[in-house]
Design a protein around this motif. Structure first.
Motif, short mmCIF file in Angstrom:
data_model
loop_
_atom_site.label_atom_id
_atom_site.label_comp_id
_atom_site.label_asym_id
_atom_site.label_seq_id
_atom_site.Cartn_x
_atom_site.Cartn_y
_atom_site.Cartn_z
N VAL A 176 4.30 1.17 -16.08
CA VAL A 176 4.35 -0.26 -16.40
C VAL A 176 4.78 -1.06 -15.17
O VAL A 176 4.20 -2.11 -14.87
CB VAL A 176 5.30 -0.51 -17.59
N LEU A 177 5.78 -0.57 -14.42
CA LEU A 177 6.19 -1.27 -13.19
C LEU A 177 5.06 -1.28 -12.16
O LEU A 177 4.84 -2.29 -11.48
CB LEU A 177 7.44 -0.62 -12.61
N GLY A 178 4.34 -0.19 -12.04
CA GLY A 178 3.21 -0.13 -11.11
C GLY A 178 2.10 -1.08 -11.51
O GLY A 178 1.49 -1.73 -10.65
N ALA A 179 1.84 -1.18 -12.81
CA ALA A 179 0.83 -2.13 -13.28
C ALA A 179 1.25 -3.56 -12.98
O ALA A 179 0.44 -4.40 -12.57
CB ALA A 179 0.58 -1.94 -14.77
N GLY A 180 2.53 -3.85 -13.17
CA GLY A 180 3.04 -5.19 -12.86
C GLY A 180 2.93 -5.50 -11.38
O GLY A 180 2.54 -6.61 -10.98
N LEU A 181 3.26 -4.53 -10.54
CA LEU A 181 3.16 -4.72 -9.10
C LEU A 181 1.70 -4.93 -8.69
O LEU A 181 1.39 -5.79 -7.86
CB LEU A 181 3.75 -3.52 -8.36
N ALA A 182 0.80 -4.14 -9.28
CA ALA A 182 -0.63 -4.29 -8.97
C ALA A 182 -1.12 -5.67 -9.38
O ALA A 182 -1.89 -6.30 -8.66
CB ALA A 182 -1.43 -3.20 -9.67
N PHE A 183 -0.66 -6.16 -10.55
CA PHE A 183 -1.06 -7.50 -10.99
C PHE A 183 -0.56 -8.55 -10.01
O PHE A 183 -1.29 -9.47 -9.63
CB PHE A 183 -0.51 -7.78 -12.39
N TYR A 184 0.70 -8.41 -9.57
CA TYR A 184 1.25 -9.37 -8.61
C TYR A 184 0.46 -9.35 -7.31
O TYR A 184 0.12 -10.40 -6.75
CB TYR A 184 2.72 -9.08 -8.34
N LEU A 185 0.17 -8.16 -6.79
CA LEU A 185 -0.56 -8.05 -5.53
C LEU A 185 -1.97 -8.64 -5.65
O LEU A 185 -2.48 -9.23 -4.71
CB LEU A 185 -0.64 -6.60 -5.07
N ALA A 186 -2.58 -8.47 -6.82
CA ALA A 186 -3.95 -8.95 -7.00
C ALA A 186 -4.02 -10.45 -7.26
O ALA A 186 -5.06 -11.06 -7.05
CB ALA A 186 -4.61 -8.20 -8.15
N THR A 187 -2.93 -11.06 -7.72
CA THR A 187 -3.01 -12.48 -8.08
C THR A 187 -2.10 -13.38 -7.27
O THR A 187 -2.44 -14.54 -7.06
CB THR A 187 -2.67 -12.68 -9.57
N GLY A 188 -0.96 -12.93 -6.83
CA GLY A 188 -0.01 -13.84 -6.22
C GLY A 188 0.53 -13.46 -4.87
O GLY A 188 1.41 -14.13 -4.34
N SER A 189 0.03 -12.39 -4.28
CA SER A 189 0.62 -11.95 -3.02
C SER A 189 0.10 -12.70 -1.81
O SER A 189 0.71 -12.68 -0.76
CB SER A 189 0.36 -10.45 -2.82
N GLY A 190 -1.04 -13.35 -1.95
CA GLY A 190 -1.63 -14.05 -0.82
C GLY A 190 -2.46 -13.17 0.09
O GLY A 190 -2.99 -13.63 1.09
N ILE A 191 -2.59 -11.90 -0.24
CA ILE A 191 -3.41 -10.99 0.56
C ILE A 191 -4.86 -11.14 0.08
O ILE A 191 -5.20 -10.75 -1.02
CB ILE A 191 -2.94 -9.53 0.41
N LYS A 192 -5.69 -11.72 0.92
CA LYS A 192 -7.07 -12.06 0.54
C LYS A 192 -7.88 -10.84 0.10
O LYS A 192 -8.67 -10.92 -0.81
CB LYS A 192 -7.79 -12.76 1.69
N ALA A 193 -7.68 -9.71 0.76
CA ALA A 193 -8.47 -8.52 0.45
C ALA A 193 -8.19 -7.98 -0.95
O ALA A 193 -9.01 -7.27 -1.52
CB ALA A 193 -8.21 -7.44 1.49
N LEU A 194 -7.04 -8.31 -1.51
CA LEU A 194 -6.66 -7.78 -2.82
C LEU A 194 -6.88 -8.76 -3.97
O LEU A 194 -6.69 -8.39 -5.11
CB LEU A 194 -5.19 -7.36 -2.80
#
Length: 170
Positions: free
Chosen positions: A130-148
């Motif tokens: 669950v923590l990994g899924a949350g981290l993946a969601f954050y990286l895909a939507t709010g991290s600012g990393i264009k490639a993700l």
């Protein structure tokens, strides 16, 4: 054609796309091909040592990935969208509800004292999932990393599917 950005060192010549060594034959319908992958995965799990270690689901996934890389399965199809939007959420809900309904069965041959260690390991794995899924969601939507970056609704579906894979099984 792709050129390496200067930030990654010296620019390289653009790569050439070489044609495939063989032409894929006319493909079967996607539905039939995926069902064939499921059957092949089940047979591999039942009749081979490697398949038994990997499980039928992983063998089926491997067969589908292989056929996709060889050009027998398209990268996108309406059937995939139907499965992703309707079949997968329904099957996950039914699995969780079925496991919850059957959790009262204590006829296991495992002694009661030995269940604690596996329950603790399962709980740690579930929390990590669950923590990994949350981290993946954050990286895909709010991290600012264009490639993700992917759209939030798609990221939410992917995160929920990832977290649900560690749910209880019957």
């Amino acid at each position: 054609q792709y050129e390496r950005p200067a930030a990654f060192g010296r620019a390289r010549r653009a790569r050439r796309n070489f044609p495939c060594a063989f032409a894929a034959p006319p493909s079967l319908p996607v539905e039939l091909t995926l069902i064939s992958c499921s059957v092949a995965g089940g047979l591999a799990a039942k009749h081979t040592k490697l398949g038994a270690r990997l499980t039928g689901a992983l063998c089926s996934f491997g067969f589908a990935c292989g056929l996709g890389n060889l050009g027998f399965l398209p990268a996108s199809h309406g059937f995939y969208d139907l499965c992703w939007s309707s079949v997968l959420p329904t099957s996950l809900a039914v699995t969780v509800l079925g496991a919850s309904a059957g959790s009262g069965d204590r006829s296991s041959s495992t002694p009661r004292g030995r269940r604690g260690g596996s329950a603790l390991a399962f709980g740690a794995g579930a929390c990590g999932s669950v923590l990994g899924a949350g981290l993946a969601f954050y990286l895909a939507t709010g991290s600012g990393i264009k490639a993700l970056e992917i759209p939030a609704p798609l990221a939410a579906q992917a995160a929920a599917s990832l977290a649900a894979t560690y749910g209880p099984s019957s």
